[in-house]
Scaffold this active site. Structure first.
Site, short mmCIF file in Angstrom:
data_model
loop_
_atom_site.label_atom_id
_atom_site.label_comp_id
_atom_site.label_asym_id
_atom_site.label_seq_id
_atom_site.Cartn_x
_atom_site.Cartn_y
_atom_site.Cartn_z
CG HIS A 1 -3.66 9.70 0.48
ND1 HIS A 1 -4.44 10.40 1.38
CD2 HIS A 1 -4.25 8.48 0.35
CE1 HIS A 1 -5.44 9.64 1.77
NE2 HIS A 1 -5.36 8.47 1.16
CG HIS B 1 -1.91 1.05 1.31
ND1 HIS B 1 -2.14 1.80 2.43
CD2 HIS B 1 -2.80 1.51 0.38
CE1 HIS B 1 -3.12 2.66 2.21
NE2 HIS B 1 -3.54 2.51 0.96
O1 G3P Z 1 -6.69 1.75 -3.04
C1 G3P Z 1 -6.91 1.32 -1.76
C2 G3P Z 1 -6.65 2.38 -0.71
O2 G3P Z 1 -5.45 3.01 -0.98
C3 G3P Z 1 -7.77 3.36 -0.59
O3 G3P Z 1 -7.63 4.28 0.45
O4 G3P Z 1 -7.07 6.47 1.39
O5 G3P Z 1 -5.34 4.70 1.33
O6 G3P Z 1 -6.05 5.83 -0.76
P1 G3P Z 1 -6.47 5.37 0.60
MG MG Z 2 -4.82 4.68 -2.17
#
Ligand code: G3P
Ligand code: MG
Length: 262
Positions: free
Chosen positions: A52, A10
Site C-alpha cells: 500500500h 479490504h
Molecule cells: O480500493 C479501495 C481502497 O482500498 C482505496 O483506498 O488507501 O485503502 O488503498 P486505500
Molecule cells: Mg486499496
C-alpha cells in the site's frame, strides 16, 4: 453493471490480519470471503508486489522507498510483525502469489493498481500484462481477445477488476489488457467524472463513502455505471449506502460485516 460480489474484504483480511499479505488473504477466506481488494506496486526491477505505502515504516520496518528495492529484496522483508507477534515473519507477497491463491480458492479480485509516484504508466502496464497473461485462457474462451468495450451483461464475473486513483495507470492498463474491466477510484466525485469514466471505458466508479451523497449515487447508477464504496466498517452505514443504490463496498470489519451481508 456490477456482476461481482457485494461485500469485499479490504486489503485481504481487513483489521484481522497484516494487510496485503497471503496471511490476510487466508484470513479473508477463513471468514467466508470470496472477494478481495488489495494494492499492487512495482519493485525496482518492475515486478508487482502487494503493497500500500510507497515508503517503508508502517507495515515494513525501516526507511526508504519500495521502488528502490528489487522484488527479491522486498519478498524477503517482514510485513507481519507490525501487526502482531503471531504474524512475525509473514513476508511481503508477490502479486503473482496472490493471483495463484485467488485462483486456487475461487476468490474474486479487485486489483488496486497503486503506483509509487512517477511510476503510474509503468505500473498500470506491468500489472495489466501479468493479469492478462494469467487469465489468457478465460479471455480466449470468451472470444474477447482484441478487447472491444464491454456493454452491460457482457462482463465476465470471473475476471478481476482493476481499480486505481491514478488515471494514467488505468489508461495504461486499458491499453495492455483491454478485456479486463476498470473502475476509477476517487476520494470525492468531481464534476468531470463522466468524461473520465468514458475515456477509460470504465464500468464502475469507486469512491469514498464518507463524501458520497444519495443524489450522486443515483446519478452514477442511472448513468449505467457500477458504484463501489470504500471502506465501510459498520453494518448501519453499509445498509444506508446500499439503500442509495451503491452496488458494492469493501470493509475492514470482516468480523462485523459478513460476505453474505444484505
Ligand atoms: O480500493 C479501495 C481502497 O482500498 C482505496 O483506498 O488507501 O485503502 O488503498 P486505500
Ligand atoms: Mg486499496
Amino acid at each position: 453493471m456490477w456482476p461481482y460480489p457485494k461485500v469485499i474484504a479490504h486489503r485481504g483480511g481487513g483489521t484481522l490480519a497484516p494487510e496485503n499479505t497471503i496471511a490476510a488473504m487466508r484470513c479473508g477466506l477463513d471468514h467466508g470471503f470470496r472477494a478481495v481488494e488489495f494494492d499492487v506496486m512495482l519493485s525496482r526491477d518492475a515486478i508487482p508486489v502487494a503493497m500500500h505505502d510507497p515508503h517503508f515504516g508502517r507495515t515494513v520496518r525501516g526507511a526508504g522507498n519500495v521502488s528502490d528495492f528489487t522484488a527479491d529484496q522486498l519478498l524477503a522483508m517482514d510485513a507481519g510483525t507490525w501487526f502482531g507477534p503471531g504474524f512475525a515473519g509473514e513476508p511481503v507477497a508477490a502479486f503473482r502469489q496472490i493471483l495463484e491463491f485467488c485462483r486456487r480458492n475461487q476468490v474474486w479480485m479487485n486489483i488496486e493498481i497503486k503506483p509509487a509516484p512517477g511510476f503510474e504508466r509503468e505500473t498500470g502496464t506491468v500489472v495489466a500484462e501479468m493479469t492478462r497473461e494469467f487469465f489468457a485462457a478465460e479471455i480466449a474462451a470468451k472470444g474477447m481477445a482484441g478487447g472491444a468495450a464491454l456493454r452491460p451483461g457482457e462482463i465476465d464475473p470471473t475476471l478481476p477488476l482493476f481499480s486505481s486513483f491514478s488515471f494514467d495507470a488505468l489508461v495504461a492498463a486499458k491499453a495492455a489488457a483491454p478485456e479486463i474491466p476498470r473502475g476509477y477510484l476517487v476520494d470525492r466525485i468531481a464534476a468531470d467524472w463522466r468524461s473520465r469514466l468514458a475515456e477509460l471505458e470504465a464500468i464502475a466508479l469507486h469512491t469514498n463513502h464518507k463524501h458520497l451523497s444519495p443524489g450522486q449515487a443515483k446519478e452514477v447508477t442511472q448513468a449505467g455505471y457500477g458504484l463501489f464504496c470504500y471502506t465501510v466498517n459498520t453494518p448501519e452505514r453499509a445498509r444506508e449506502i446500499l439503500s442509495w443504490g451503491v452496488d458494492a463496498f469493501c470493509t475492514d470489519r470482516i468480523d462485523l460485516i459478513g460476505a453474505d451481508f444484505c
